[in-house]
Each structure stands twice: as C-alpha cells, then as structure tokens.
Design a protein around this motif. Structure first.
Motif, PDB file in Angstrom:
ATOM      1  N   ASN A  20       0.758  -1.286   0.103  1.00 40.49           N
ATOM      2  CA  ASN A  20      -0.122   0.113   0.223  1.00 40.49           C
ATOM      3  C   ASN A  20       0.876   1.133   0.209  1.00 40.49           C
ATOM      4  O   ASN A  20       2.126   1.494  -0.796  1.00 40.49           O
ATOM      5  N   GLN A  21       0.158   2.745   0.011  1.00 39.06           N
ATOM      6  CA  GLN A  21       0.525   3.426   0.844  1.00 39.06           C
ATOM      7  C   GLN A  21       1.819   3.301   1.852  1.00 39.06           C
ATOM      8  O   GLN A  21       2.774   4.541   1.233  1.00 39.06           O
ATOM      9  N   ILE A  22       1.757   2.905   2.193  1.00 39.03           N
ATOM     10  CA  ILE A  22       3.476   2.781   3.570  1.00 39.03           C
ATOM     11  C   ILE A  22       4.338   2.182   3.527  1.00 39.03           C
ATOM     12  O   ILE A  22       4.775   2.706   3.599  1.00 39.03           O
ATOM     13  N   GLY A  23       4.168   1.276   3.074  1.00 40.17           N
ATOM     14  CA  GLY A  23       5.844   0.340   2.699  1.00 40.17           C
ATOM     15  C   GLY A  23       5.335  -1.059   2.295  1.00 40.17           C
ATOM     16  O   GLY A  23       4.271  -1.606   1.796  1.00 40.17           O
ATOM     17  N   ASP A  24       6.110  -1.499   2.107  1.00 45.40           N
ATOM     18  CA  ASP A  24       6.337  -3.098   1.687  1.00 45.40           C
ATOM     19  C   ASP A  24       6.069  -4.228   2.354  1.00 45.40           C
ATOM     20  O   ASP A  24       6.219  -4.237   3.572  1.00 45.40           O
ATOM     21  N   ILE A  25       5.452  -5.121   2.293  1.00 45.78           N
ATOM     22  CA  ILE A  25       5.648  -6.988   2.954  1.00 45.78           C
ATOM     23  C   ILE A  25       6.207  -7.858   2.880  1.00 45.78           C
ATOM     24  O   ILE A  25       6.690  -7.765   1.780  1.00 45.78           O
ATOM     25  N   GLN A  26       6.141  -8.610   3.294  1.00 45.27           N
ATOM     26  CA  GLN A  26       7.087  -9.437   3.901  1.00 45.27           C
ATOM     27  C   GLN A  26       6.751 -10.428   2.544  1.00 45.27           C
ATOM     28  O   GLN A  26       7.615 -11.809   2.008  1.00 45.27           O
ATOM     29  N   THR A  27       5.129 -10.638   2.418  1.00 47.11           N
ATOM     30  CA  THR A  27       5.052 -12.334   0.664  1.00 47.11           C
ATOM     31  C   THR A  27       5.143 -11.290  -0.058  1.00 47.11           C
ATOM     32  O   THR A  27       4.756 -12.264  -1.257  1.00 47.11           O
ATOM     33  N   GLU A  28       5.929 -10.405  -1.006  1.00 44.11           N
ATOM     34  CA  GLU A  28       5.889 -10.360  -2.491  1.00 44.11           C
ATOM     35  C   GLU A  28       7.438  -9.472  -1.655  1.00 44.11           C
ATOM     36  O   GLU A  28       7.800  -8.745  -1.042  1.00 44.11           O
ATOM     37  N   PRO A  72       9.927  -6.239  -2.762  1.00 42.62           N
ATOM     38  CA  PRO A  72       9.716  -5.183  -2.095  1.00 42.62           C
ATOM     39  C   PRO A  72       9.551  -3.720  -3.176  1.00 42.62           C
ATOM     40  O   PRO A  72       9.883  -4.356  -4.173  1.00 42.62           O
ATOM     41  N   VAL A  73       8.803  -3.279  -2.742  1.00 43.73           N
ATOM     42  CA  VAL A  73       8.714  -1.807  -4.090  1.00 43.73           C
ATOM     43  C   VAL A  73       9.192  -0.489  -3.457  1.00 43.73           C
ATOM     44  O   VAL A  73       9.853   0.201  -4.342  1.00 43.73           O
ATOM     45  N   HIS A  74       8.870  -0.188  -2.021  1.00 41.44           N
ATOM     46  CA  HIS A  74       9.053   0.895  -1.449  1.00 41.44           C
ATOM     47  C   HIS A  74      11.025   0.845  -0.887  1.00 41.44           C
ATOM     48  O   HIS A  74      11.591   2.184  -0.914  1.00 41.44           O
ATOM     49  N   GLN A  75      11.107   0.103  -0.523  1.00 38.93           N
ATOM     50  CA  GLN A  75      12.666  -0.023  -0.768  1.00 38.93           C
ATOM     51  C   GLN A  75      12.916  -0.179   1.229  1.00 38.93           C
ATOM     52  O   GLN A  75      13.249   0.759   2.232  1.00 38.93           O
ATOM     53  N   VAL A 122      10.838  -1.418   6.550  1.00 38.08           N
ATOM     54  CA  VAL A 122      10.071  -0.697   7.310  1.00 38.08           C
ATOM     55  C   VAL A 122       9.867  -1.274   8.599  1.00 38.08           C
ATOM     56  O   VAL A 122       9.701  -0.083   9.054  1.00 38.08           O
ATOM     57  N   THR A 123      10.303  -2.184   9.602  1.00 36.03           N
ATOM     58  CA  THR A 123      10.361  -2.598  10.753  1.00 36.03           C
ATOM     59  C   THR A 123      11.533  -1.148  11.285  1.00 36.03           C
ATOM     60  O   THR A 123      11.222  -1.039  12.237  1.00 36.03           O
ATOM     61  N   LYS A 124      12.629  -1.858  10.471  1.00 32.27           N
ATOM     62  CA  LYS A 124      13.504  -0.529  11.442  1.00 32.27           C
ATOM     63  C   LYS A 124      13.719   1.002  10.679  1.00 32.27           C
ATOM     64  O   LYS A 124      13.365   1.304  11.889  1.00 32.27           O
ATOM     65  N   ASP A 125      12.712   1.197   9.644  1.00 38.09           N
ATOM     66  CA  ASP A 125      12.292   2.222   9.030  1.00 38.09           C
ATOM     67  C   ASP A 125      11.069   3.110  10.440  1.00 38.09           C
ATOM     68  O   ASP A 125      11.136   4.286  11.590  1.00 38.09           O
TER      69      ASP A 125
END
Length: 394
Positions: free
Chosen positions: A219-227, A229-232, A261-264
C-alpha cells in the motif's frame, strides 16, 4: 494420531492468514489437520503433549487471577457482514459466525482480544502458487468505504452483553473482573488512511486502538513480507502516518511488514510497537511470515512486543506452539512476548477455539514458568504497550 474430517469453517480459515505456505520453503514435516470440532475443547490426544486434569485446572484458575489479551484475532469473521459484490475469495469464507465466536470468548474467559478488520480483503485472491495476494488496486474511496462498513459491524457487536469496549487498559481490567471480553478495535492494513492523515484521528474516535500498517497489499505505507519490495522500506507518507499514530495514541502493528519497514518505523516511533502475530524462524523452518532473531530483538530493544502465532507454519501440534512461545521468550526476554492467535482466520491453527485459551497458561506453567512470567506473556506486556501508546504528548 488419527485424522478426521476437517470442517468447512476450519479449512477456509487458512485462507487469510498465510500467503501460500505451499509457495515457500517449509523444511519440516508435513502439517497434519489436528483441528477439534468447532466449540469443543482440544482432546488430550491432539495436544502433542500431556496435560493432566490438575494442570488444566491450573490454567483455568490462572485466567481467574489475571487479565489476558489476544493481540490479533478476527472473531467469527465479522469482516464478512454486509459485504456486497463479493469476490470468489470472499465467498469462499462462507458466512460470519459472531455469536458462536463471542460464546467461545466467554467460555474461554478471554479478558480482551483485538478485533481486527481486514483493510485489503476486497483486493485479495487465492492463487495456486503464491497463495493470498492483491489481485487489483483500489478505486478512489473504495478502501475507506470498506473500512466504514467493518467499523459499523464492530460497533454493532458491542450490543452483545458479553462484550465491552476495550478503549483503555482500565477497560480490559474491568472486563476481566466482570467476566466479559473487552473488544479492542484494530485494523489489519492501513489502506483506508489513503493520503489523509486526519483518518488516523478519525479511526481513534471510532475506537480503533491498533493498526497493522500493511497486510497482503503493498500500500501507500510500505512493503510486505510476502511480495518483492517496491518502496524499499517505509514511504514518506508512511513516516507521516507513523508520527500521527504516535500523536493520536494508536498502536503501530508491524505484522506482515518487511524488516526494512520495521527498521524505518523503529527509527521514528516515540512509542513501543508490536508485531501482533508471528514466530521466530528456525534452521528447519523458512517462511516469509516468520521473523529473524535480529528482527525480533530490534522490536524488543525499543520496548515492543511480539505475539506468538499458533499457525500451521512450522507447527503441527499445540506442543509445537508452546515450543514457539518459549523460543520467543528465550530470544527477546519475558517482557516482550505476547499471544496473537489470528483466531478464525488462521492457517492450519494448532489452537482452534477460544474455549482452549486456558491451555496456554496451563502448558506454560506445566513447563516450569512462574505465574508472574506467564501473566506477562498472557496480557501484562500488551497492557504496558497499550498504556504507553495512550500517553499522548501533543
């Protein structure tokens, strides 16, 4: 162990929780369907461990003494109510069964559970190789409209006298004393926020106290574990949403989010976060929905918690689940472990009903944990994070 016929409710419950276990490497024995009939307590033969009558009674007595919380659930699949224009995936879930789920919560003496709406459900399809994934994108206003539908259903559920609003930790303590269940509203996926930061405050006014930033849709927030990455990591908008959630008092849930995403998020958040439902990956089990020890320790280092997840990912019995809880405690410490069942939308669950909720403290006590340690895992750690997030500095 003998096998039995799996009910439609149990089989379809695997759809939402785990994006295609078959599509990823799970280097362990093939999971067996060990589910008990709906509403029944788990037979001793299906636990994968021995708990005698005295030990089970100790688990029931524990629930009388301590407030307990499930950090992630979908009781009765309430998210299906009033859903029109269904997709093949949503139709496969069948009918909602909230009354049964609430009866199970009461019978299990669950003090509170996070009742999670599913933000991206209308986008999802089940694929033969990748499991659940987003098959399309939102049209303008569609995500928000579906959020409003699910929030309306959550509010309707509160008409049941067995439930009470779980707006604060004090509400949960009161629910425990009255033998009710505090319904803590949550949303799995921040899609409904779109680019409107004011939606975070609106969600808080609606009673929402936790939002999982991402689910199965990038979505507009960040990347997911199962795809891929798009936003890095976390997007610029995602960073603003994190700040607004901190300001408003909504707990940030990083389940389904990548380590980047978690680190960010952890570099920005002024409040402790949670990963509501996952487990620590091991040398023999490799799946995107699990997290590394490094990932878990980083969340714990900022005061956060991780809910251990009784799924069929690397677990074939209830005993395996207790092993996972103990592994989590060994990794992050007793102050950072919690329970996140994903009840009623889980993948091959090894805990199948809230009527079995008392088996968790029973098993942990039987394995040698002290009462105060089990109390932290079963609810106190979540209540600390909840309390901290509501300490708003404007």
């Amino acid at each position: 162990m003998t096998r039995r016929t799996v009910t439609r409710r149990e089989t379809l419950g695997s759809l939402l929780a785990c994006a295609g276990a078959a599509a990823f490497s799970i280097r362990t024995s093939r999971a067996k369907d060990i589910k008990a009939p709906v509403g029944d307590a788990a037979p001793l033969t299906e636990l994968g461990m021995e708990l005698n009558a005295e030990q089970r009674a100790a688990g029931v007595a524990f629930l009388e003494r301590h407030a307990t919380v499930d950090t992630h659930s979908h009781p009765g699949r309430f998210f299906l109510k009033q859903l029109v224009d269904q997709t093949p995936t949503t139709r496969a879930f069948g009918q909602a069964f909230e009354d049964q789920a609430i009866a199970d919560l009461t019978a299990g003496n669950v003090s509170a559970a996070l009742f999670c709406a599913v933000a991206d459900m209308r986008l999802l399809e089940m694929t033969p190789t990748q499991g659940l994934r987003a098959a399309k994108e939102w049209t303008p206003g569609e995500a928000y409209a579906d959020y409003r539908r699910q929030i309306a259903e959550l509010k309707r559920l509160l008409s049941n006298r067995a439930l009470t609003p779980g707006l604060t930790p004090a509400d949960i303590d009161a629910a425990h004393r009255r033998h009710q269940t505090g319904a803590v509203f949550a949303v799995e996926g921040g899609d409904f926020i779109e680019e409107r930061l004011d939606r975070v405050q609106e969600a808080f006014r609606d009673g929402v106290r936790a939002v999982t930033l991402v689910h199965y849709h990038i979505n507009q927030i960040g990347d997911i574990q199962t795809e891929a990455p798009v936003h890095q990591g976390l997007t610029a908008l995602g960073k603003a949403i994190v700040a607004e959630m901190n300001r408003t008092g909504i707990i940030i849930d990083l389940a389904h989010a990548t380590f980047a995403v978690t680190k960010d998020v952890l570099s920005l958040s002024s409040k402790p976060v949670m990963i509501s439902h996952t487990n620590i990956a091991t040398a023999s089990v490799n799946h995107p929905r699990l997290i590394s020890s490094e990932h878990a320790k980083l969340v714990a280092s900022t005061g956060g918690i991780i809910g251990s997840w009784p799924s069929g990912v690397g677990q074939t019995s209830f005993a395996d689940y207790i092993d996972s809880i103990q592994r989590l405690v060994d990794t992050v410490g007793i102050d950072h472990a919690a329970i996140g069942t994903d009840m009623d939308a889980n993948f091959k669950p090894v805990l199948r009903s809230y009527r079995d909720w008392g088996l968790i403290p029973a098993a942990l006590l039987a394995r040698g944990m002290h009462d105060e340690e089990v109390a932290k895992i079963m609810g106190e750690n979540f209540l600390r994070v909840f309390r901290s997030n509501l300490e708003i500095h404007r």
